[in-house]
Design a protein around this motif. Structure first.
Motif, PDB file in Angstrom:
ATOM      1  N   SER A 246      49.316  28.872  56.166  1.00 46.40           N
ATOM      2  CA  SER A 246      48.600  28.825  57.447  1.00 46.40           C
ATOM      3  C   SER A 246      47.300  28.036  57.333  1.00 46.40           C
ATOM      4  N   GLY A 247      47.390  26.865  56.736  1.00 42.99           N
ATOM      5  CA  GLY A 247      46.217  26.013  56.629  1.00 42.99           C
ATOM      6  C   GLY A 247      45.173  26.544  55.681  1.00 42.99           C
ATOM      7  N   GLY A 248      45.588  27.373  54.754  1.00 43.63           N
ATOM      8  CA  GLY A 248      44.646  27.928  53.783  1.00 43.63           C
ATOM      9  C   GLY A 248      44.187  29.329  54.109  1.00 43.63           C
ATOM     10  N   TYR A 249      44.598  29.844  55.268  1.00 41.37           N
ATOM     11  CA  TYR A 249      44.169  31.174  55.704  1.00 41.37           C
ATOM     12  C   TYR A 249      45.375  32.043  56.053  1.00 41.37           C
ATOM     13  N   PRO A 250      46.144  32.459  55.065  1.00 42.96           N
ATOM     14  CA  PRO A 250      47.350  33.240  55.346  1.00 42.96           C
ATOM     15  C   PRO A 250      47.028  34.682  55.735  1.00 42.96           C
ATOM     16  N   GLN A 251      47.937  35.255  56.500  1.00 43.43           N
ATOM     17  CA  GLN A 251      47.835  36.685  56.789  1.00 43.43           C
ATOM     18  C   GLN A 251      48.735  37.401  55.796  1.00 43.43           C
ATOM     19  N   LEU A 252      48.139  38.274  55.004  1.00 45.87           N
ATOM     20  CA  LEU A 252      48.880  38.991  53.977  1.00 45.87           C
ATOM     21  C   LEU A 252      49.323  40.353  54.514  1.00 45.87           C
ATOM     22  N   SER A 253      50.327  40.905  53.907  1.00 48.77           N
ATOM     23  CA  SER A 253      50.749  42.259  54.250  1.00 48.77           C
ATOM     24  C   SER A 253      50.071  43.238  53.314  1.00 48.77           C
ATOM     25  N   ALA A 254      49.963  44.479  53.757  1.00 48.24           N
ATOM     26  CA  ALA A 254      49.371  45.508  52.902  1.00 48.24           C
ATOM     27  C   ALA A 254      50.178  45.668  51.630  1.00 48.24           C
ATOM     28  N   GLU A 255      51.493  45.575  51.768  1.00 46.73           N
ATOM     29  CA  GLU A 255      52.356  45.715  50.588  1.00 46.73           C
ATOM     30  C   GLU A 255      52.086  44.601  49.581  1.00 46.73           C
ATOM     31  N   TYR A 256      51.881  43.389  50.101  1.00 46.37           N
ATOM     32  CA  TYR A 256      51.617  42.248  49.221  1.00 46.37           C
ATOM     33  C   TYR A 256      50.305  42.450  48.467  1.00 46.37           C
ATOM     34  N   VAL A 257      49.257  42.866  49.170  1.00 42.03           N
ATOM     35  CA  VAL A 257      47.958  43.057  48.527  1.00 42.03           C
ATOM     36  C   VAL A 257      48.047  44.127  47.454  1.00 42.03           C
ATOM     37  N   VAL A 258      48.691  45.229  47.778  1.00 41.46           N
ATOM     38  CA  VAL A 258      48.818  46.323  46.801  1.00 41.46           C
ATOM     39  C   VAL A 258      49.616  45.857  45.585  1.00 41.46           C
ATOM     40  N   ASP A 259      50.691  45.121  45.824  1.00 40.51           N
ATOM     41  CA  ASP A 259      51.527  44.633  44.726  1.00 40.51           C
ATOM     42  C   ASP A 259      50.777  43.652  43.839  1.00 40.51           C
ATOM     43  N   GLN A 260      49.889  42.865  44.435  1.00 42.72           N
ATOM     44  CA  GLN A 260      49.112  41.893  43.648  1.00 42.72           C
ATOM     45  C   GLN A 260      48.031  42.564  42.803  1.00 42.72           C
ATOM     46  N   ALA A 261      47.679  43.784  43.137  1.00 43.66           N
ATOM     47  CA  ALA A 261      46.730  44.584  42.363  1.00 43.66           C
ATOM     48  C   ALA A 261      45.432  43.847  42.061  1.00 43.66           C
ATOM     49  N   PRO A 262      44.701  43.416  43.077  1.00 49.72           N
ATOM     50  CA  PRO A 262      43.440  42.707  42.823  1.00 49.72           C
ATOM     51  C   PRO A 262      42.413  43.586  42.125  1.00 49.72           C
ATOM     52  N   PHE A 286      46.497  51.986  49.036  1.00 52.69           N
ATOM     53  CA  PHE A 286      45.402  51.228  48.423  1.00 52.69           C
ATOM     54  C   PHE A 286      44.676  52.018  47.337  1.00 52.69           C
ATOM     55  N   GLY A 287      44.927  53.310  47.286  1.00 54.88           N
ATOM     56  CA  GLY A 287      44.271  54.127  46.274  1.00 54.88           C
ATOM     57  C   GLY A 287      44.627  53.740  44.855  1.00 54.88           C
ATOM     58  N   SER A 288      45.740  53.012  44.676  1.00 52.09           N
ATOM     59  CA  SER A 288      46.158  52.597  43.340  1.00 52.09           C
ATOM     60  C   SER A 288      45.688  51.199  42.968  1.00 52.09           C
ATOM     61  N   VAL A 289      45.087  50.499  43.901  1.00 55.78           N
ATOM     62  CA  VAL A 289      44.620  49.135  43.638  1.00 55.78           C
ATOM     63  C   VAL A 289      43.447  49.174  42.658  1.00 55.78           C
ATOM     64  N   PRO A 290      43.484  48.381  41.592  1.00 56.35           N
ATOM     65  CA  PRO A 290      42.412  48.409  40.585  1.00 56.35           C
ATOM     66  C   PRO A 290      41.009  48.278  41.168  1.00 56.35           C
ATOM     67  N   ALA A 291      40.813  47.401  42.151  1.00 53.66           N
ATOM     68  CA  ALA A 291      39.486  47.225  42.734  1.00 53.66           C
ATOM     69  C   ALA A 291      38.981  48.513  43.367  1.00 53.66           C
ATOM     70  N   VAL A 292      39.901  49.293  43.939  1.00 57.03           N
ATOM     71  CA  VAL A 292      39.532  50.567  44.548  1.00 57.03           C
ATOM     72  C   VAL A 292      39.256  51.603  43.469  1.00 57.03           C
ATOM     73  N   VAL A 293      40.137  51.661  42.490  1.00 54.41           N
ATOM     74  CA  VAL A 293      39.996  52.637  41.404  1.00 54.41           C
ATOM     75  C   VAL A 293      38.692  52.435  40.639  1.00 54.41           C
ATOM     76  N   GLU A 294      38.365  51.156  40.394  1.00 50.12           N
ATOM     77  CA  GLU A 294      37.186  50.837  39.585  1.00 50.12           C
ATOM     78  C   GLU A 294      35.925  50.637  40.414  1.00 50.12           C
ATOM     79  N   GLY A 295      36.027  50.817  41.720  1.00 48.62           N
ATOM     80  CA  GLY A 295      34.855  50.682  42.573  1.00 48.62           C
ATOM     81  C   GLY A 295      34.302  49.270  42.626  1.00 48.62           C
ATOM     82  N   ARG A 296      35.187  48.281  42.645  1.00 48.78           N
ATOM     83  CA  ARG A 296      34.735  46.884  42.660  1.00 48.78           C
ATOM     84  C   ARG A 296      35.106  46.232  43.990  1.00 48.78           C
ATOM     85  N   ILE A 297      34.616  46.857  45.051  1.00 46.15           N
ATOM     86  CA  ILE A 297      34.783  46.330  46.399  1.00 46.15           C
ATOM     87  C   ILE A 297      33.419  45.864  46.885  1.00 46.15           C
ATOM     88  N   VAL A 298      33.315  44.584  47.169  1.00 43.58           N
ATOM     89  CA  VAL A 298      32.055  44.001  47.607  1.00 43.58           C
ATOM     90  C   VAL A 298      31.972  44.044  49.129  1.00 43.58           C
TER      91      VAL A 298
END
Length: 325
Positions: A246-262, A286-298
């Motif tokens: 989408s021109g560099g700005y895709p809309q992601l799904s919640a499942e995709y974000v969780v699976d990518q484990a940012p 989202f509770g299992s996402v590393p950024a959430v677990v480690e408190g690294r949400i900016v």
């Protein structure tokens, strides 16, 4: 995307609201060094670069709408770009800004008006009797409309990388009679970004980052201005793997974000949409996402991370701080 990319800036006092996918798609367009030289006798190394002070006009600069010649230093500038407004004030040309669009909410002394950069009106702009109008896009043919009214126009489209940012700052310095101040701003921004990148441990490279533009999970991949900042830190942008770029700005799904484990999430929707580390943690799975677990949400400032002006250095320092934690 008038000076705020990929979304219009909103005052922090505005009530949080969700944006429709259609609006995000409209605003999330691809984000986006002129110095005079001369001399007489002696070597080039012995001659200082000339300054475009008030008496050094006329000057000719080249924007995205071609060459623009200014016979005198502009003293009644109308900025129809929130980013350009920040640049103008940063280089010391703030006193020359007569009016700014309704998204120009920084700095506090910016002369914000009800001029809309999304639906610009040539007659309303010309009503300020400007000797220069700065725009970030040519919405509805506003450039031609203003030129027809004999109003000098400088179009500076959204930057694609930091070099574009530096070039626009320097160009505005030439156009307003502040080339030396502009060079100082560029040097400061460059030094701060280099220091921020250098402050991050080497093992931070390869960490996965999710940049959230809105709760609808629009993001920005590495081909965008925003994404280029993450690339400087060697981060892996999860938006790069999206099926529809989408021109560099895709809309992601919640499942995709969780699976990518940012391992780090940067929220660029705290002011517009009331998102926070708490609201992200409450999302299903989202509770299992590393950024959430480690408190690294900016929890970023929407405006700072959505514009390509001098505060991009603040953005880089914020990312660095998150990676150091």
């Amino acid at each position: 995307m008038p000076g705020t990319s990929p979304r219009a800036a909103r005052s922090s006092a505005s009530a949080p609201r969700r944006r429709s996918p259609a609006l995000v798609g409209l605003l999330a367009a691809p984000l986006l060094a002129l110095t005079a030289c001369g001399g007489s006798s002696g070597t080039a190394a012995d001659e200082p670069a000339p300054s475009s002070a008030a008496g050094d006009f006329p000057v000719t600069v080249t924007g995205d709408n071609g060459e623009v010649t200014l016979e005198e230093r502009p003293e009644d500038i109308v900025s129809m770009s929130a980013t350009a407004t920040e640049m103008l004030f940063a280089i010391g040309a703030g006193d020359q800004v007569e009016a700014a669009d309704d998204n120009s909410n920084y700095p506090a002394e910016a002369p914000t008006t009800d001029l809309s950069a999304f639906t610009p009106n040539a007659e309303a702009i010309a009503g300020y009797d400007p000797d220069l109008v700065v725009l970030s896009n040519d919405t509805n043919g506003i450039v031609d409309a203003l030129e027809t009214l004999d109003v000098p126009v400088l179009l500076l489209e959204a930057a694609e990388d930091l070099d574009d940012t530096y070039g626009q700052i320097e160009l505005l310095g030439e156009a307003t009679g502040h080339p030396e101040e502009a060079a100082e701003v560029v040097a400061d921004v460059r030094d701060r970004i280099q220091a921020a990148v250098g402050s991050v441990p080497a093992d931070a490279a390869g960490q996965r980052v999710f940049h959230e533009l809105g709760p609808e999970l629009y993001s920005a991949d590495s081909s965008t201005f925003i994404g280029s900042i993450y690339s400087m830190f060697g981060l892996e942008n999860i938006a790069d793997g999206a099926a529809d770029a989408s021109g560099g700005y895709p809309q992601l799904s919640a499942e995709y974000v969780v699976d990518q484990a940012p391992e780090i999430i940067v929220l660029a929707d705290t002011k517009c949409c009331g998102q926070s580390a708490e609201t992200v943690a409450e999302r299903p799975a989202f509770g299992s996402v590393p950024a959430v677990v480690e408190g690294r949400i900016v929890e970023a400032d929407d405006d700072v991370v959505s514009r390509w002006g001098p505060r991009v250095a603040d953005f880089a320092e914020t990312v660095a701080e998150a990676l150091q934690g």
